[in-house]
Design a protein around this motif. Structure first.
Motif, short mmCIF file in Angstrom:
data_model
loop_
_atom_site.label_atom_id
_atom_site.label_comp_id
_atom_site.label_asym_id
_atom_site.label_seq_id
_atom_site.Cartn_x
_atom_site.Cartn_y
_atom_site.Cartn_z
N ALA A 174 1.22 -1.02 -0.09
CA ALA A 174 0.07 0.04 0.10
C ALA A 174 0.61 1.43 0.02
O ALA A 174 0.46 2.33 -0.53
CB ALA A 174 -1.07 0.18 1.33
N LYS A 175 2.03 1.10 0.91
CA LYS A 175 2.87 2.50 0.68
C LYS A 175 4.13 2.20 -0.22
O LYS A 175 4.60 3.03 -0.46
CB LYS A 175 3.56 2.39 2.06
N ILE A 176 3.95 1.22 -1.13
CA ILE A 176 5.26 0.85 -2.16
C ILE A 176 6.36 0.97 -1.44
O ILE A 176 7.32 1.73 -1.86
CB ILE A 176 4.85 1.84 -3.23
N ALA A 177 6.55 0.30 -0.32
CA ALA A 177 7.80 0.46 0.37
C ALA A 177 8.45 -1.06 0.68
O ALA A 177 7.60 -1.96 1.03
CB ALA A 177 7.86 1.29 1.59
N LEU A 178 9.55 -1.15 0.99
CA LEU A 178 10.40 -2.28 1.21
C LEU A 178 11.23 -2.14 2.28
O LEU A 178 11.80 -1.00 2.69
CB LEU A 178 11.31 -2.94 0.27
N TYR A 179 11.25 -3.06 3.38
CA TYR A 179 11.88 -2.54 4.57
C TYR A 179 13.09 -3.89 4.93
O TYR A 179 12.54 -4.95 4.60
CB TYR A 179 10.94 -2.55 5.72
N VAL A 180 13.90 -3.81 5.67
CA VAL A 180 14.81 -4.56 6.35
C VAL A 180 15.17 -4.07 7.58
O VAL A 180 15.59 -3.20 7.90
CB VAL A 180 15.93 -5.11 5.45
N GLN A 181 14.58 -5.10 8.73
CA GLN A 181 14.90 -4.76 10.04
C GLN A 181 16.18 -5.59 10.51
O GLN A 181 16.21 -6.47 10.34
CB GLN A 181 13.67 -5.23 10.98
N MET A 182 17.15 -4.64 11.00
CA MET A 182 18.26 -5.26 11.32
C MET A 182 18.51 -5.26 12.68
O MET A 182 18.60 -4.29 13.29
CB MET A 182 19.48 -4.72 10.52
N ASN A 183 18.78 -6.43 13.38
CA ASN A 183 19.10 -6.31 14.95
C ASN A 183 19.99 -7.05 15.20
O ASN A 183 20.72 -7.88 14.46
CB ASN A 183 17.68 -7.23 15.42
N SER A 184 20.56 -6.91 16.44
CA SER A 184 21.87 -7.64 16.94
C SER A 184 23.00 -7.37 15.80
O SER A 184 23.64 -8.33 15.59
CB SER A 184 21.64 -9.09 17.08
N LEU A 185 23.16 -6.13 15.47
CA LEU A 185 24.22 -5.87 14.40
C LEU A 185 25.54 -6.24 14.85
O LEU A 185 25.84 -5.72 16.11
CB LEU A 185 23.97 -4.38 14.06
N LYS A 186 26.20 -6.61 13.75
CA LYS A 186 27.66 -6.87 14.12
C LYS A 186 28.50 -6.01 13.34
O LYS A 186 28.20 -5.27 12.32
CB LYS A 186 28.07 -8.37 13.75
N PRO A 187 29.99 -5.76 13.76
CA PRO A 187 30.78 -4.79 12.81
C PRO A 187 31.05 -5.49 11.33
O PRO A 187 31.06 -4.57 10.41
CB PRO A 187 32.09 -5.19 13.62
N GLU A 188 30.69 -6.86 11.29
CA GLU A 188 30.82 -7.52 9.81
C GLU A 188 29.69 -7.21 9.00
O GLU A 188 29.76 -7.50 7.79
CB GLU A 188 31.02 -8.76 9.81
N ASP A 189 28.73 -6.39 9.69
CA ASP A 189 27.28 -6.05 8.74
C ASP A 189 27.45 -4.59 8.13
O ASP A 189 26.93 -4.19 7.37
CB ASP A 189 26.14 -6.02 9.51
N THR A 190 28.86 -4.13 8.46
CA THR A 190 29.26 -2.84 7.87
C THR A 190 29.04 -3.24 6.30
O THR A 190 30.04 -3.88 5.95
CB THR A 190 30.55 -2.28 8.48
N ALA A 191 28.45 -2.13 5.61
CA ALA A 191 28.28 -2.17 3.94
C ALA A 191 27.60 -1.09 3.61
O ALA A 191 26.63 -0.42 4.32
CB ALA A 191 27.92 -3.67 3.86
N VAL A 192 27.56 -1.07 2.21
CA VAL A 192 26.57 -0.27 1.66
C VAL A 192 25.42 -0.90 1.17
O VAL A 192 25.58 -2.26 0.70
CB VAL A 192 27.18 0.69 0.38
N TYR A 193 24.19 -0.73 1.47
CA TYR A 193 23.21 -1.73 1.42
C TYR A 193 22.23 -1.02 0.45
O TYR A 193 21.93 0.04 0.17
CB TYR A 193 21.99 -1.74 2.70
N TYR A 194 22.01 -2.14 -0.46
CA TYR A 194 21.11 -1.50 -1.77
C TYR A 194 19.81 -2.43 -1.82
O TYR A 194 19.71 -3.66 -1.46
CB TYR A 194 21.95 -2.17 -3.11
N CYS A 195 18.72 -1.79 -2.15
CA CYS A 195 17.54 -2.42 -2.70
C CYS A 195 17.44 -2.86 -4.14
O CYS A 195 18.09 -1.93 -4.89
CB CYS A 195 16.35 -1.75 -2.12
N ALA A 196 16.70 -3.92 -4.72
CA ALA A 196 16.48 -4.24 -6.02
C ALA A 196 15.28 -4.93 -6.15
O ALA A 196 14.76 -5.37 -5.35
CB ALA A 196 17.82 -5.21 -6.17
N ALA A 197 14.85 -4.53 -7.58
CA ALA A 197 13.74 -5.11 -7.92
C ALA A 197 13.82 -6.24 -8.88
O ALA A 197 14.74 -5.91 -9.66
CB ALA A 197 12.71 -4.08 -8.67
N ALA A 198 13.06 -7.49 -8.32
CA ALA A 198 13.51 -8.79 -9.61
C ALA A 198 12.59 -8.55 -10.93
O ALA A 198 11.68 -7.92 -10.72
CB ALA A 198 13.23 -9.98 -8.78
N ARG A 199 12.87 -9.30 -11.76
CA ARG A 199 12.10 -9.54 -12.95
C ARG A 199 10.80 -10.11 -12.94
O ARG A 199 9.89 -9.87 -13.41
CB ARG A 199 13.00 -10.13 -14.03
#
Length: 123
Positions: free
Chosen positions: A74-99
């Motif tokens: 309804a909101k045309i939105a995608l989310y990712v809830q990230m808990n218990s984050l670790k230093p190795e989660d450090t990155a640039v995060y991208y969203c993408a649409a599949a075919r």
């Protein structure tokens, strides 16, 4: 076609962040959606995905039990809830649409990519 990830920032290990991805209706409504991340010098890595209707989700083993992918059509939105984050989660995060409408980890199945948002997790 527009995809824009947001919500990145700096957080200490053990903390949480929620990333959002705004999309155009045409890109989003009938498409599986995914999250990927990339560290400089490494390949873009699959994080999680969700089918077009939200009935199926899939996350990588490295984030299983900590990250949850969801969408609000309804909101045309995608989310990712990230808990218990670790230093190795450090990155640039991208969203993408599949075919198609399925949830998938296959990068070549995604044909639309947004600009990323940086997540930095300090120890």
């Amino acid at each position: 076609v527009q995809l824009q990830a947001s919500g990145g920032g700096s957080v200490q290990a053990g903390g949480s962040l929620r990333l959002s991805c705004a999309a155009s209706r045409r890109t989003f409504m009938n498409n599986g959606m995914g999250w990927f991340r990339q560290v400089p010098g490494k390949e873009r890595e699959f994080v999680g995905s969700i089918s077009w209707n939200g009935a199926s989700t899939y996350v990588s083993d490295s984030v299983k039990g900590r990250f949850t992918v969801s969408r609000d059509n309804a909101k045309i939105a995608l989310y990712v809830q990230m808990n218990s984050l670790k230093p190795e989660d450090t990155a640039v995060y991208y969203c993408a649409a599949a075919r198609g409408g399925a949830a998938t980890s296959v990068r070549s199945y995604y044909n639309y990519w947004g600009k990323g948002t940086l997540v930095t997790v300090s120890s």
